[in-house]
Motif scaffolding. Sequence first.
Motif, PDB file in Angstrom:
ATOM      1  N   GLY A   1       0.833  -1.162  -0.061  1.00 47.89           N
ATOM      2  CA  GLY A   1      -0.050  -0.042  -0.010  1.00 47.89           C
ATOM      3  C   GLY A   1       0.906   1.340  -0.172  1.00 47.89           C
ATOM      4  N   ALA A   2       1.995   1.041  -0.286  1.00 47.30           N
ATOM      5  CA  ALA A   2       2.844   2.579  -0.368  1.00 47.30           C
ATOM      6  C   ALA A   2       2.721   3.072  -1.697  1.00 47.30           C
ATOM      7  CB  ALA A   2       4.211   1.993  -0.397  1.00 47.30           C
ATOM      8  N   THR A   3       2.589   4.431  -1.481  1.00 48.04           N
ATOM      9  CA  THR A   3       2.239   5.203  -2.843  1.00 48.04           C
ATOM     10  C   THR A   3       3.460   5.334  -3.538  1.00 48.04           C
ATOM     11  OG1 THR A   3       2.925   7.260  -1.823  1.00 48.04           O
ATOM     12  CG2 THR A   3       0.577   6.755  -1.532  1.00 48.04           C
ATOM     13  N   GLU A   4       3.530   5.724  -4.903  1.00 44.13           N
ATOM     14  CA  GLU A   4       4.468   5.688  -5.692  1.00 44.13           C
ATOM     15  C   GLU A   4       5.732   6.760  -5.090  1.00 44.13           C
ATOM     16  OE1 GLU A   4       5.398   4.067  -8.435  1.00 44.13           O
ATOM     17  OE2 GLU A   4       3.253   3.078  -8.400  1.00 44.13           O
ATOM     18  N   PHE A   5       5.146   7.878  -4.539  1.00 44.87           N
ATOM     19  CA  PHE A   5       5.641   9.035  -4.071  1.00 44.87           C
ATOM     20  C   PHE A   5       6.438   8.395  -2.886  1.00 44.87           C
ATOM     21  CE2 PHE A   5       6.790  13.048  -1.609  1.00 44.87           C
ATOM     22  CZ  PHE A   5       7.306  13.706  -2.851  1.00 44.87           C
ATOM     23  N   GLN A   6       5.826   7.685  -1.914  1.00 34.82           N
ATOM     24  CA  GLN A   6       6.917   6.855  -0.899  1.00 34.82           C
ATOM     25  C   GLN A   6       7.764   6.093  -1.193  1.00 34.82           C
ATOM     26  OE1 GLN A   6       3.095   5.543   1.146  1.00 34.82           O
ATOM     27  NE2 GLN A   6       3.427   7.005   2.743  1.00 34.82           N
ATOM     28  N   ILE A   7       7.438   5.115  -2.299  1.00 34.46           N
ATOM     29  CA  ILE A   7       8.285   4.174  -2.962  1.00 34.46           C
ATOM     30  C   ILE A   7       9.625   4.829  -3.360  1.00 34.46           C
ATOM     31  CG2 ILE A   7       8.815   2.406  -4.588  1.00 34.46           C
ATOM     32  CD1 ILE A   7       5.742   1.789  -4.454  1.00 34.46           C
ATOM     33  N   PHE A   8       9.336   5.853  -3.912  1.00 34.77           N
ATOM     34  CA  PHE A   8      10.445   6.601  -4.592  1.00 34.77           C
ATOM     35  C   PHE A   8      11.377   7.309  -3.547  1.00 34.77           C
ATOM     36  CE2 PHE A   8      12.298  10.736  -6.033  1.00 34.77           C
ATOM     37  CZ  PHE A   8      12.869  10.308  -6.949  1.00 34.77           C
ATOM     38  N   LEU A   9      10.772   8.036  -2.464  1.00 34.10           N
ATOM     39  CA  LEU A   9      11.601   8.717  -1.421  1.00 34.10           C
ATOM     40  C   LEU A   9      12.322   7.631  -0.755  1.00 34.10           C
ATOM     41  CD1 LEU A   9      11.548  11.766  -1.555  1.00 34.10           C
ATOM     42  CD2 LEU A   9       9.970  11.830   0.213  1.00 34.10           C
ATOM     43  N   LYS A  10      11.520   6.603   0.042  1.00 37.22           N
ATOM     44  CA  LYS A  10      11.951   5.999   0.861  1.00 37.22           C
ATOM     45  C   LYS A  10      12.730   4.361   0.426  1.00 37.22           C
ATOM     46  CE  LYS A  10       9.028   7.549   4.298  1.00 37.22           C
ATOM     47  NZ  LYS A  10       7.752   7.440   4.632  1.00 37.22           N
ATOM     48  N   ILE A  11      12.572   4.177  -0.931  1.00 36.62           N
ATOM     49  CA  ILE A  11      13.104   2.867  -1.336  1.00 36.62           C
ATOM     50  C   ILE A  11      14.218   3.227  -2.350  1.00 36.62           C
ATOM     51  CG2 ILE A  11      13.086   0.494  -2.345  1.00 36.62           C
ATOM     52  CD1 ILE A  11      10.023   0.618  -1.017  1.00 36.62           C
ATOM     53  N   ILE A  12      13.692   3.652  -3.477  1.00 34.05           N
ATOM     54  CA  ILE A  12      14.460   4.078  -4.480  1.00 34.05           C
ATOM     55  C   ILE A  12      15.627   4.962  -4.538  1.00 34.05           C
ATOM     56  CG2 ILE A  12      14.440   4.619  -7.224  1.00 34.05           C
ATOM     57  CD1 ILE A  12      13.137   2.266  -6.846  1.00 34.05           C
ATOM     58  N   LEU A  13      15.355   6.008  -3.774  1.00 29.12           N
ATOM     59  CA  LEU A  13      16.315   7.201  -3.812  1.00 29.12           C
ATOM     60  C   LEU A  13      17.370   6.810  -2.958  1.00 29.12           C
ATOM     61  CD1 LEU A  13      16.243   9.660  -5.172  1.00 29.12           C
ATOM     62  CD2 LEU A  13      15.475  10.993  -3.334  1.00 29.12           C
ATOM     63  N   PRO A  14      17.260   6.190  -1.682  1.00 25.73           N
ATOM     64  CA  PRO A  14      18.380   5.831  -1.014  1.00 25.73           C
ATOM     65  C   PRO A  14      19.408   4.689  -1.775  1.00 25.73           C
ATOM     66  CG  PRO A  14      16.492   5.641   0.225  1.00 25.73           C
ATOM     67  CD  PRO A  14      16.228   5.954  -0.924  1.00 25.73           C
ATOM     68  N   LEU A  15      18.468   3.756  -2.404  1.00 23.26           N
ATOM     69  CA  LEU A  15      19.554   2.412  -3.263  1.00 23.26           C
ATOM     70  C   LEU A  15      19.990   3.052  -4.205  1.00 23.26           C
ATOM     71  CD1 LEU A  15      16.747  -0.374  -3.444  1.00 23.26           C
ATOM     72  CD2 LEU A  15      18.763  -0.072  -1.799  1.00 23.26           C
TER      73      LEU A  15
ATOM     74  N   PHE B   1       6.833  18.059  -6.360  1.00 25.84           N
ATOM     75  CA  PHE B   1       6.335  16.531  -6.512  1.00 25.84           C
ATOM     76  C   PHE B   1       5.444  16.058  -5.359  1.00 25.84           C
ATOM     77  CE2 PHE B   1      10.547  16.643  -9.028  1.00 25.84           C
ATOM     78  CZ  PHE B   1       9.887  16.087 -10.186  1.00 25.84           C
ATOM     79  N   PHE B   2       5.937  16.509  -4.166  1.00 22.89           N
ATOM     80  CA  PHE B   2       4.993  16.362  -3.105  1.00 22.89           C
ATOM     81  C   PHE B   2       3.542  16.832  -3.203  1.00 22.89           C
ATOM     82  CE2 PHE B   2       3.627  16.531   1.401  1.00 22.89           C
ATOM     83  CZ  PHE B   2       3.830  15.232   1.832  1.00 22.89           C
ATOM     84  N   ALA B   3       3.617  18.144  -3.707  1.00 21.22           N
ATOM     85  CA  ALA B   3       2.301  18.768  -3.655  1.00 21.22           C
ATOM     86  C   ALA B   3       1.133  18.027  -4.732  1.00 21.22           C
ATOM     87  CB  ALA B   3       2.205  20.120  -3.767  1.00 21.22           C
ATOM     88  N   SER B   4       1.849  17.990  -5.972  1.00 22.83           N
ATOM     89  CA  SER B   4       1.137  17.618  -7.094  1.00 22.83           C
ATOM     90  C   SER B   4       0.471  15.975  -7.014  1.00 22.83           C
ATOM     91  CB  SER B   4       1.952  17.387  -8.338  1.00 22.83           C
ATOM     92  OG  SER B   4       2.962  16.602  -8.306  1.00 22.83           O
ATOM     93  N   ASN B   5       1.434  15.198  -6.200  1.00 24.32           N
ATOM     94  CA  ASN B   5       1.079  13.862  -5.617  1.00 24.32           C
ATOM     95  C   ASN B   5      -0.098  13.647  -4.729  1.00 24.32           C
ATOM     96  OD1 ASN B   5       2.524  11.352  -6.722  1.00 24.32           O
ATOM     97  ND2 ASN B   5       4.053  12.994  -6.672  1.00 24.32           N
ATOM     98  N   LEU B   6       0.156  14.724  -3.768  1.00 29.02           N
ATOM     99  CA  LEU B   6      -1.173  14.957  -2.830  1.00 29.02           C
ATOM    100  C   LEU B   6      -2.422  15.271  -3.549  1.00 29.02           C
ATOM    101  CD1 LEU B   6      -0.229  14.442   0.032  1.00 29.02           C
ATOM    102  CD2 LEU B   6      -0.758  16.910   0.448  1.00 29.02           C
ATOM    103  N   LEU B   7      -2.272  16.198  -4.271  1.00 29.50           N
ATOM    104  CA  LEU B   7      -3.292  16.632  -5.107  1.00 29.50           C
ATOM    105  C   LEU B   7      -4.207  15.900  -5.978  1.00 29.50           C
ATOM    106  CD1 LEU B   7      -4.627  19.883  -5.432  1.00 29.50           C
ATOM    107  CD2 LEU B   7      -3.775  19.697  -7.812  1.00 29.50           C
TER     108      LEU B   7
END
Lengths: 378, 335
Positions: free
Chosen positions: A278-292, B22-28
Motif C-alpha cells: 500500500g505504499a504510494t509511488e511517491f513513498q516508494i520513490f522517496l524511501k526505497i529508490i532514492l536511498p538505493l 512533486f509532493f504537492a502534485s501527488n497529494l493533489l
Amino acid sequence: MDNIAGRKPALAWAVHISVVALVLLWVLPTFGLLVSSFRTGDQISTSGWWRALTTQEQQLPPIRLAGDEAEVDGTFVIEGALFSNARQVSAWGTSSRAPDAFAPGDVAELADGQTLTVGPTGSFRLTSPVSLEGSRLPRVFASAATPPEFTLRNYRTVLFTPSAGQSIGQAFLNTLTVAIPATIIPILIAAFAAYALAWMDFPGRALLVAAVVGLLVVPLQLALIPLLQLHNAIGIGKGYLGIWLAHTGFGLPLAIYLLRNYMVSLPRDIIENARVDGATEFQIFLKIILPLSFPALASFAIFQFLWTWNDLLVALVFLGTGNDQLVLTGTLVNLLGSRGGDWEILATSAFVSIAVPLVVFFAMQRYLVRGLLAGSVK
Amino acid sequence: MEQAIQALWMIAIGVGGCVGYFFASNLLIDNVIFPATGPHAGRNITRANLIRPWLFLLPALIALGLYLAYPVFATFWLSLHQQRAGNVSEFVGLSNYHRMLAEPKFRESMRNNMMWLVVVPALATLFGLLAAQLTDRIRWGNIAKSLIFMPMAISFVGASVIWKLVYDTRPAGQEQIGILNAVYLWFGGTAPQTWLTIPLWNNLFLMIVLIWIQAGFAMVILSAALRAIPEETIEAAILDGANPFQIFFRIKVPQIRGTIIVVWTTITITVLKVFDIVLAMTNGQWETQVLANYMFDKLFRAGDWGVGSASAMVIMLLVTPILIWNVINARREMR
C-alpha cells in the motif's frame, strides 16, 4: 600477464618500463606547471622547471653593493653579503663584459685605489682610500650555485591582489556559485523522471527513453543564441539564474540516462512488495529508490560538478564577460591573452582553478569510474 | 558574501521547489482530484496512475524540450534568416550557407575538424587500449591508471595552460623553458621552434592536448571490457601456443570491438564540440580554426547570427549519424 604460462621476465620488464614511460608522459606536463607555480617570475623565465629541483649554476642579475662604511686604519671599508640566502659563488666580476673575471677570494683592483673581494659564500669586502659616503658603489656580476628555492608568494598575489581587474579570488567564488546549484538541481529533477521511465507503465515510455538517448549527443552549441533570446524575452537576461537553468537543461539527458539505467537494475520484488503493502509511488520513490540509487546519484553529481566547474562556453554566453562575472576558466583565457608571458601568474591561476576538481577526482574516483562505465551508450 | 547567500537561496528554492512540486502534485491527485475513496475509488486509482508518470516527468520534459529540443529548430530557423537593423529578421533561404561555404576560414575549419576527427579518436583510443592492457596485470597498475586518468578532471582551459608551457619558445641562445623545445634541442634540433605557429603541424600540437585528456576515459572503459573477457578463451589460446601479442590482437581486441566503437564515437562527439582548447591556445590563428570556435567567432565577435547558426547546423549534421546509431542501439536494448 600473470596467467600466461612460461612468461618471460624480459617481457614483464618491458611492460613495467612502458607503463612508467606512459605515466611520466601523462603526469609531467601538469607537474611542470605545478613546480612553476612555486617559482618566481625570474626563475621561470631563466631556466626550465625541470632544473628547479636541483642545485643549479647560473649567472645572477647584477647586484649593486650596499652597506655601512667603517674606517679601519685610514681606509674605508664596507662589508656585507651579496645574497640573503645560501648560495655558492663560483666566479664573479665587476663588468658585464667579464662577469667571470675573478674566482671567489680574489682581490680585484678597481679605479681610484679601491679594492673588492668576494668570498665563496657571497660575503664581500670593499675598501677605498677615501670615504665612499654618497657615491654610487660598484656593481657585482656573480655566477653562483643556487639550491632549489620555492615560494608561496605567487599564490598570495593571485588570490588576494587583483591585477588589471582580473581577480582569481572573485572568479573562484563565481565558479562555486555556478557549479553547486547547477549540480544539485538537475539531480533532483532527473531522479523523478528516471523513476517514471524505469518503473511506471505508460504509453510512449520507450519513445521517451530513445529521445533522451538522442538528446545526449545534441551539441550545446546549437542552444546558445536561441536560449539567450529566450532568457532575454522572459526577463532573466544574463546572470546566475540563467546559467543554472542552462546547466540543468544540458545535464539532464546524461542524468536521466544514468539514473534510469541504474534504477531499472534494482530488484523488481522490492518495489512490487512495497506496492502491495500500500505504499504510494511517491513513498516508494522517496524511501526505497532514492536511498538505493545513491551510487548512481554520486556518479552523476561528480560528472556534473566537474563539467560545470570546468565549463567555459556556457559561462561566457550565459553569465557574461565582464571582469566581475568571469568564472575561473574565463579568467584564465583572458590571462593567456593579456599576460601570456607572466608564467608565475598563469601557472598559479591555473592551479587554483584545477585544484578543486583534482581533489574531487581523487576523493571520488570510484564513483566517477562507475558512472563512466554505466554512461557510455552500449 | 552576497553571492554566497544568493547561491544558498537558489539551492533552497530550487530543491524546495522541486520537492514541493512533486509532493504537492501527488497529494493533489491522490486526495483531491481522484480520491481513492468513495463510490469511484477503483476508477480513480486507475486514473491517478495514468496521470502520475507525467507528473514525475513534467519538469524534466520542460527542461529538455526548452533547452535542447527547441534550440535545434530555432537554430535551423535562424540559419535561414538574416538579422536586419531594428531587430527584424528576413527570410533569406540558403544564402547564409552560401556565404559560409565561400569563406576560406570555414573551409579551413572543416579541413581541420576532419583531421581532428581522424587523429584524436584514433590516438586516444589507441593510448587508452595500450594503457588498459599494460596496467591491468601489474601490481601498481591502479596507481598508474589513476594518474593517466587524472587529466579528465582538468578543464580544457587548464590543460591548455599546462601544454602552453610545454610548447613555450624562447629566442635562440636563451635557455628554453618549454620542455618540448629543450628536448628538441637536446636531440640535436638546430633552432628552437614556435610549435603553435607552424601550419598543419600546430593542429597536431592542439590535438595532443585533447588526446592527453581523453586517453584516460578510453583506458577506464576498455580496461573494464578487457577484464570481462572470459578467461577460457585466453587459456585456450595459451594452450595452443599463442604468444602474448597474438593473444592481445587476435583474441582480446576482437572480443572488445563493440566497446572500442563506443569509446571511439564518444570521443568523436567531444572532438566535434572542441572549442576551449583552440580558443585558449591559438584562437584559430595560424590555420588552426575549428568549427566550434568559428561558430563562436561568428556569433559573438562578428555578431553574424545567420552564418553562426549555419555553422552550428553543420556541427549538428556531423553528430546526427552517431545520434541515430545510438537511438537504434538503445531501442534494440530496450526490447
